[in-house]
Design a protein around this motif. Structure first.
Motif, PDB file in Angstrom:
ATOM      1  N   THR A 152       0.949  -1.079   0.189  1.00  0.00           N
ATOM      2  CA  THR A 152      -0.125  -0.036   0.000  1.00  0.00           C
ATOM      3  C   THR A 152       0.871   1.324  -0.095  1.00  0.00           C
ATOM      4  OG1 THR A 152      -0.122   0.279   2.437  1.00  0.00           O
ATOM      5  CG2 THR A 152      -1.875  -1.235   1.262  1.00  0.00           C
ATOM      6  N   GLY A 153       0.506   2.610  -0.090  1.00  0.00           N
ATOM      7  CA  GLY A 153       1.006   3.587  -0.333  1.00  0.00           C
ATOM      8  C   GLY A 153       1.616   4.155   1.246  1.00  0.00           C
ATOM      9  N   ASN A 154       0.784   3.390   2.246  1.00  0.00           N
ATOM     10  CA  ASN A 154       1.499   3.743   3.476  1.00  0.00           C
ATOM     11  C   ASN A 154       2.900   3.102   3.893  1.00  0.00           C
ATOM     12  OD1 ASN A 154      -0.851   5.118   4.287  1.00  0.00           O
ATOM     13  ND2 ASN A 154      -1.968   3.157   4.911  1.00  0.00           N
ATOM     14  N   GLU A 155       3.157   2.348   2.797  1.00  0.00           N
ATOM     15  CA  GLU A 155       4.561   1.252   2.827  1.00  0.00           C
ATOM     16  C   GLU A 155       5.500   2.081   2.110  1.00  0.00           C
ATOM     17  OE1 GLU A 155       3.821  -3.362   3.349  1.00  0.00           O
ATOM     18  OE2 GLU A 155       2.160  -2.391   2.589  1.00  0.00           O
ATOM     19  N   VAL A 156       5.248   3.036   1.379  1.00  0.00           N
ATOM     20  CA  VAL A 156       6.082   3.734   0.587  1.00  0.00           C
ATOM     21  C   VAL A 156       6.963   4.872   1.183  1.00  0.00           C
ATOM     22  CG1 VAL A 156       6.344   5.133  -1.581  1.00  0.00           C
ATOM     23  CG2 VAL A 156       4.690   3.187  -1.534  1.00  0.00           C
ATOM     24  N   ALA A 157       8.131   4.792   1.119  1.00  0.00           N
ATOM     25  CA  ALA A 157       8.931   6.024   1.883  1.00  0.00           C
ATOM     26  C   ALA A 157       9.262   6.925   0.526  1.00  0.00           C
ATOM     27  CB  ALA A 157      10.367   5.404   2.272  1.00  0.00           C
ATOM     28  N   LYS A 158       9.557   6.549  -0.443  1.00  0.00           N
ATOM     29  CA  LYS A 158       9.904   7.692  -1.634  1.00  0.00           C
ATOM     30  C   LYS A 158       9.880   7.023  -3.127  1.00  0.00           C
ATOM     31  CE  LYS A 158      13.037  11.264  -3.239  1.00  0.00           C
ATOM     32  NZ  LYS A 158      14.622  11.868  -3.066  1.00  0.00           N
ATOM     33  N   VAL A 159       9.265   7.785  -4.037  1.00  0.00           N
ATOM     34  CA  VAL A 159       9.223   7.349  -5.472  1.00  0.00           C
ATOM     35  C   VAL A 159       9.805   8.395  -6.174  1.00  0.00           C
ATOM     36  CG1 VAL A 159       7.840   6.501  -7.181  1.00  0.00           C
ATOM     37  CG2 VAL A 159       7.078   6.083  -4.962  1.00  0.00           C
ATOM     38  N   THR A 160      10.852   7.825  -6.981  1.00  0.00           N
ATOM     39  CA  THR A 160      11.613   8.638  -8.122  1.00  0.00           C
ATOM     40  C   THR A 160      11.381   8.123  -9.454  1.00  0.00           C
ATOM     41  OG1 THR A 160      13.173   9.106  -6.185  1.00  0.00           O
ATOM     42  CG2 THR A 160      13.776   9.516  -8.569  1.00  0.00           C
ATOM     43  N   LEU A 161      10.968   9.155 -10.235  1.00  0.00           N
ATOM     44  CA  LEU A 161      10.726   8.934 -11.556  1.00  0.00           C
ATOM     45  C   LEU A 161      12.228   9.395 -12.167  1.00  0.00           C
ATOM     46  CD1 LEU A 161       9.276   8.653 -14.309  1.00  0.00           C
ATOM     47  CD2 LEU A 161       8.576  10.979 -14.045  1.00  0.00           C
ATOM     48  N   ARG A 162      12.648   8.101 -13.185  1.00  0.00           N
ATOM     49  CA  ARG A 162      13.883   8.552 -13.965  1.00  0.00           C
ATOM     50  C   ARG A 162      13.767   8.775 -15.351  1.00  0.00           C
ATOM     51  NH1 ARG A 162      19.121   7.061 -11.916  1.00  0.00           N
ATOM     52  NH2 ARG A 162      19.377   6.222 -13.807  1.00  0.00           N
ATOM     53  N   LEU A 163      14.059   9.791 -15.969  1.00  0.00           N
ATOM     54  CA  LEU A 163      13.989   9.995 -17.319  1.00  0.00           C
ATOM     55  C   LEU A 163      15.230  10.353 -17.979  1.00  0.00           C
ATOM     56  CD1 LEU A 163      10.862  12.489 -17.055  1.00  0.00           C
ATOM     57  CD2 LEU A 163      10.601  10.194 -17.768  1.00  0.00           C
ATOM     58  N   TRP A 164      15.386   9.621 -19.382  1.00  0.00           N
ATOM     59  CA  TRP A 164      16.727   9.955 -19.877  1.00  0.00           C
ATOM     60  C   TRP A 164      16.344  10.869 -20.707  1.00  0.00           C
ATOM     61  CZ3 TRP A 164      21.893   8.532 -19.666  1.00  0.00           C
ATOM     62  CH2 TRP A 164      22.527   8.837 -20.661  1.00  0.00           C
ATOM     63  N   VAL A 165      17.112  12.039 -20.847  1.00  0.00           N
ATOM     64  CA  VAL A 165      16.988  13.396 -21.779  1.00  0.00           C
ATOM     65  C   VAL A 165      17.943  12.859 -23.019  1.00  0.00           C
ATOM     66  CG1 VAL A 165      17.369  15.848 -22.029  1.00  0.00           C
ATOM     67  CG2 VAL A 165      16.983  14.728 -19.804  1.00  0.00           C
ATOM     68  N   ASN A 166      17.110  12.539 -24.065  1.00  0.00           N
ATOM     69  CA  ASN A 166      17.478  12.501 -25.141  1.00  0.00           C
ATOM     70  C   ASN A 166      18.206  13.622 -26.054  1.00  0.00           C
ATOM     71  OD1 ASN A 166      17.624  12.002 -28.090  1.00  0.00           O
ATOM     72  ND2 ASN A 166      16.905  10.114 -27.738  1.00  0.00           N
ATOM     73  N   THR A 167      17.264  14.632 -25.897  1.00  0.00           N
ATOM     74  CA  THR A 167      17.472  15.737 -26.942  1.00  0.00           C
ATOM     75  C   THR A 167      16.948  17.088 -26.205  1.00  0.00           C
ATOM     76  OG1 THR A 167      17.598  14.756 -29.035  1.00  0.00           O
ATOM     77  CG2 THR A 167      17.560  17.127 -29.232  1.00  0.00           C
ATOM     78  N   VAL A 168      17.836  18.129 -26.096  1.00  0.00           N
ATOM     79  CA  VAL A 168      17.195  19.418 -25.543  1.00  0.00           C
ATOM     80  C   VAL A 168      17.311  20.279 -26.840  1.00  0.00           C
ATOM     81  CG1 VAL A 168      17.458  21.172 -23.990  1.00  0.00           C
ATOM     82  CG2 VAL A 168      17.956  18.963 -23.191  1.00  0.00           C
ATOM     83  N   THR A 169      16.261  20.449 -27.616  1.00  0.00           N
ATOM     84  CA  THR A 169      16.242  21.575 -28.733  1.00  0.00           C
ATOM     85  C   THR A 169      16.245  22.963 -28.123  1.00  0.00           C
ATOM     86  OG1 THR A 169      15.225  19.826 -30.127  1.00  0.00           O
ATOM     87  CG2 THR A 169      15.009  22.272 -30.687  1.00  0.00           C
ATOM     88  N   THR A 170      15.448  23.020 -27.157  1.00  0.00           N
ATOM     89  CA  THR A 170      15.433  24.422 -26.362  1.00  0.00           C
ATOM     90  C   THR A 170      14.998  24.131 -24.895  1.00  0.00           C
ATOM     91  OG1 THR A 170      14.080  25.147 -28.296  1.00  0.00           O
ATOM     92  CG2 THR A 170      14.191  26.577 -26.156  1.00  0.00           C
ATOM     93  N   ALA A 171      16.183  24.617 -24.067  1.00  0.00           N
ATOM     94  CA  ALA A 171      16.049  24.272 -22.533  1.00  0.00           C
ATOM     95  C   ALA A 171      14.442  24.916 -22.026  1.00  0.00           C
ATOM     96  CB  ALA A 171      17.184  24.750 -21.794  1.00  0.00           C
ATOM     97  N   GLY A 172      14.471  24.310 -20.895  1.00  0.00           N
ATOM     98  CA  GLY A 172      13.091  24.954 -20.220  1.00  0.00           C
ATOM     99  C   GLY A 172      12.591  24.225 -19.154  1.00  0.00           C
TER     100      GLY A 172
END
Length: 203
Positions: free
Chosen positions: A76-96
């Motif tokens: 359950t959610g009560n057993e979760v301490a932290k959740v981290t989403l990891r995304l690989w940045v392929n291309t930054v055409t324009t930073a933002g």
């Protein structure tokens, strides 16, 4: 040297091994990506799956949905301490920067278009910066609150949407179909585990 090979040194090594083998206070898990795709307002009827990239920009939104079957049964959610989403940045055409919003409607990567895009709920994370220097590397985002809601049944797991926070933002992330890097989106989940060691004094 005697001080290295002596019994006092051996005791220190054995003590360290015992500590390393003792159960900790948390355990790490991973939720794998189930569906990922993006929509583009300028092509409202086009489905972009499968695609090696997940785009975020003006009128371009990315959708992610994760599978939690790898978690221990009954977690359950009560057993979760932290959740981290990891995304690989392929291309930054324009930073933002990007926002993360919880998705409140059903969708499927094979049929998702701008015209059929699901409804969105509240914003969980706002203004995540993505700079040119982030290209070809991971960025991480804390999304603990929405995952807790999913696991507690307070919210149906329809995933999250990545929305451009600034109009000029133009970024590409790796999708699960990108076979060149295998850097698909992932959730790293830290669960609250069994109680560990309580030191009575200085060690």
């Amino acid at each position: 040297r005697k001080d290295i090979l002596g019994p006092h040194w051996i005791f220190k090594v054995l003590s360290l091994v015992v500590v390393m083998l003792m159960p900790g206070t948390s355990s790490a898990q991973t939720a794998v990506i189930k569906d990922d795709s993006y929509t583009q307002a300028s092509s409202p009827n086009q489905n972009f799956d499968p695609n090696a990239n997940l785009r975020v920009g003006s009128g371009i939104n990315t959708y992610l949905k994760f599978d939690f079957s790898s978690l221990p049964s009954g977690t359950t959610g009560n057993e979760v301490a932290k959740v981290t989403l990891r995304l690989w940045v392929n291309t930054v055409t324009t930073a933002g920067s990007i926002d993360l919003r919880r998705v409140t409607g059903a969708w499927d990567e094979a049929t998702l278009t701008a015209n059929t895009a699901p409804s969105l709920g509240s914003t969980d994370v706002t203004g995540v910066p993505v700079a040119t220097l982030d290209e070809a590397s991971f960025i991480t985002i804390d999304i603990t609150s929405v995952v807790k809601d999913w696991l507690n049944g307070a919210l149906t797991n329809n995933g999250i949407a990545l929305i451009a926070n600034a109009a000029t933002t133009n970024i590409r992330f790796d999708s699960k179909e990108n076979v060149q890097t295998s850097h698909e989106p992932k959730l790293e989940i830290l669960l609250i585990g069994p109680k560990g060691l309580n030191w009575k004094g200085v060690w």
